[in-house]
Design an enzyme around this catalytic site. Structure first.
Site, mmCIF file in Angstrom:
data_model
loop_
_atom_site.group_PDB
_atom_site.id
_atom_site.type_symbol
_atom_site.label_atom_id
_atom_site.label_comp_id
_atom_site.label_asym_id
_atom_site.label_seq_id
_atom_site.Cartn_x
_atom_site.Cartn_y
_atom_site.Cartn_z
ATOM 1 N N SER A 151 -0.868 -0.856 3.455
ATOM 2 C CA SER A 151 -0.028 -0.435 2.337
ATOM 3 C C SER A 151 1.396 -0.921 2.550
ATOM 4 O O SER A 151 1.859 -1.047 3.690
ATOM 5 C CB SER A 151 -0.023 1.090 2.227
ATOM 6 O OG SER A 151 0.950 1.528 1.302
ATOM 7 N N TYR A 164 1.518 8.284 6.878
ATOM 8 C CA TYR A 164 0.755 7.254 6.169
ATOM 9 C C TYR A 164 1.214 5.856 6.575
ATOM 10 O O TYR A 164 0.416 4.959 6.856
ATOM 11 C CB TYR A 164 0.954 7.481 4.669
ATOM 12 C CG TYR A 164 0.192 6.584 3.740
ATOM 13 C CD1 TYR A 164 -1.180 6.741 3.545
ATOM 14 C CD2 TYR A 164 0.855 5.597 3.007
ATOM 15 C CE1 TYR A 164 -1.866 5.928 2.648
ATOM 16 C CE2 TYR A 164 0.181 4.785 2.117
ATOM 17 C CZ TYR A 164 -1.181 4.952 1.936
ATOM 18 O OH TYR A 164 -1.866 4.155 1.047
ATOM 19 N N LYS A 168 -0.933 2.938 8.413
ATOM 20 C CA LYS A 168 -1.193 1.688 7.692
ATOM 21 C C LYS A 168 -0.682 0.470 8.447
ATOM 22 O O LYS A 168 -1.287 -0.602 8.382
ATOM 23 C CB LYS A 168 -0.554 1.755 6.302
ATOM 24 C CG LYS A 168 -1.271 2.703 5.340
ATOM 25 C CD LYS A 168 -2.761 2.393 5.232
ATOM 26 C CE LYS A 168 -3.438 3.132 4.111
ATOM 27 N NZ LYS A 168 -4.903 2.872 4.061
#
Length: 305
Positions: A151, A164, A168
């Site tokens: 991401s 997150y 990622k």
């Protein structure tokens, strides 16, 4: 034309959004599909087999072949059973798409360690667990295609997503190493960095923007990354019909003699260190070490031969 006839793909988190789109596209192009989804909410709570079964129904009603499996990607025994069921049903596993994920967004100061670890476990360790479960099988067969899902939140950063983002970007490092280790047995590992209108992006963008961000446009890129003609260790960015690649380069940098190897020496030369002119992309971690040693040896007149 890119086809997947006779190939079997496990797609995690395939009950909704991007995963569902990936599954439908690969099935349409001939792949046998294992639709994996725990069936939980966006924050990882709850579980249901309904979403995975619904995708299987969509595929089979169009003449495709698919089975559902509700493995929790963080649990090795459940993932091992999923791989066993895939081989039992279709004879082999050729493709793995690590797509499953959850969100627990908060600023770092407000985030609990539990929420940080859970997101890391699902995205990073979930991908590790699934990849480990198919790795030796693919090595023995001399073929494999694996896609990680990264991401821009990890590659570039995004406020409130430290958990997150860390997960990622970790997947990019995993891709880099596995690409080297899988090369001899034609296991190609790539990374997709998608942006699309899914449960994860609802409420973050205006409706007009979300209408442009189709999951199908992203899946087109994913299909190439897991095809027989797939590239290697590529970060493919895809969204709203746009496609780009993120590549990591290192500046040439400088060499400082021993007398200048001080914090002040680094500070005084920082603009030269940042200068991108002549930057290069290394293919393994030794490239950086060799560059630095070569410069030092040249300064001291040392032969490295």
């Amino acid at each position: 034309m890119i086809r997947f006839d006779g190939r079997t793909a496990i797609i995690t988190g395939a009950g909704n959004g991007l995963g569902r789109s990936h599954a439908l596209l690969l099935a349409e192009r001939g792949a046998n599909i294992v639709v994996n989804d725990l069936g939980g909410s966006i924050d990882g709570s709850g579980a249901s087999s309904e979403t995975a079964e619904a995708v299987v129904k969509e595929i089979t009603e169009k003449g495709g072949k698919a089975i559902a499996h509700g493995a929790n990607v963080t649990k090795p025994d459940e993932v091992a059973d999923m791989v066993d069921q895939a081989i039992l049903a279709f004879g082999a596993v050729d493709i793995l798409v690590n797509n499953a994920g959850i969100l627990r967004d908060k600023s770092f100061s407000k985030m609990t360690l539990e929420d940080f670890e859970l997101v890391l476990n699902v995205h990073l360790m979930g991908s590790v667990t699934c990849t480990k479960a198919v790795w030796d099988h693919m090595k023995e067969r001399g073929y494999g295609r694996i896609a990680m899902t990264s991401s821009s939140s990890g590659i570039y950063g995004n406020f409130g997503q430290s958990n997150y983002g860390a997960a990622k970007m970790g997947l990019v490092g995993l891709m880099n190493v596995l690409s080297l280790e899988g090369k001899k047995t034609d296991i190609r590992v790539n990374t997709l960095s998608p942006t699309a209108a899914t449960r994860m992006t609802e409420g973050l963008l205006p409706p007009a923007a979300l209408d442009l961000m189709t999951v199908e446009s992203v899946s087109a890129g994913l299909a190439y990354l897991v095809s027989e003609e797939a590239p290697e260790r590529t970060i493919l960015c895809a969204g709203a019909g746009g496609y780009a690649a993120t590549r990591i380069y290192e500046t040439p940098g400088i060499y400082l003699p021993p007398s200048e190897q001080t914090p002040e020496g680094v500070a005084e030369n920082f603009n030269r260190i940042l200068d991108p002119q002549g930057q290069e992309m290394f293919t393994d971690g030794s490239g950086q070490t060799i560059k630095f040693i070569t410069a030092a040896a040249k300064h001291f007149g040392v032969s490295l031969g």
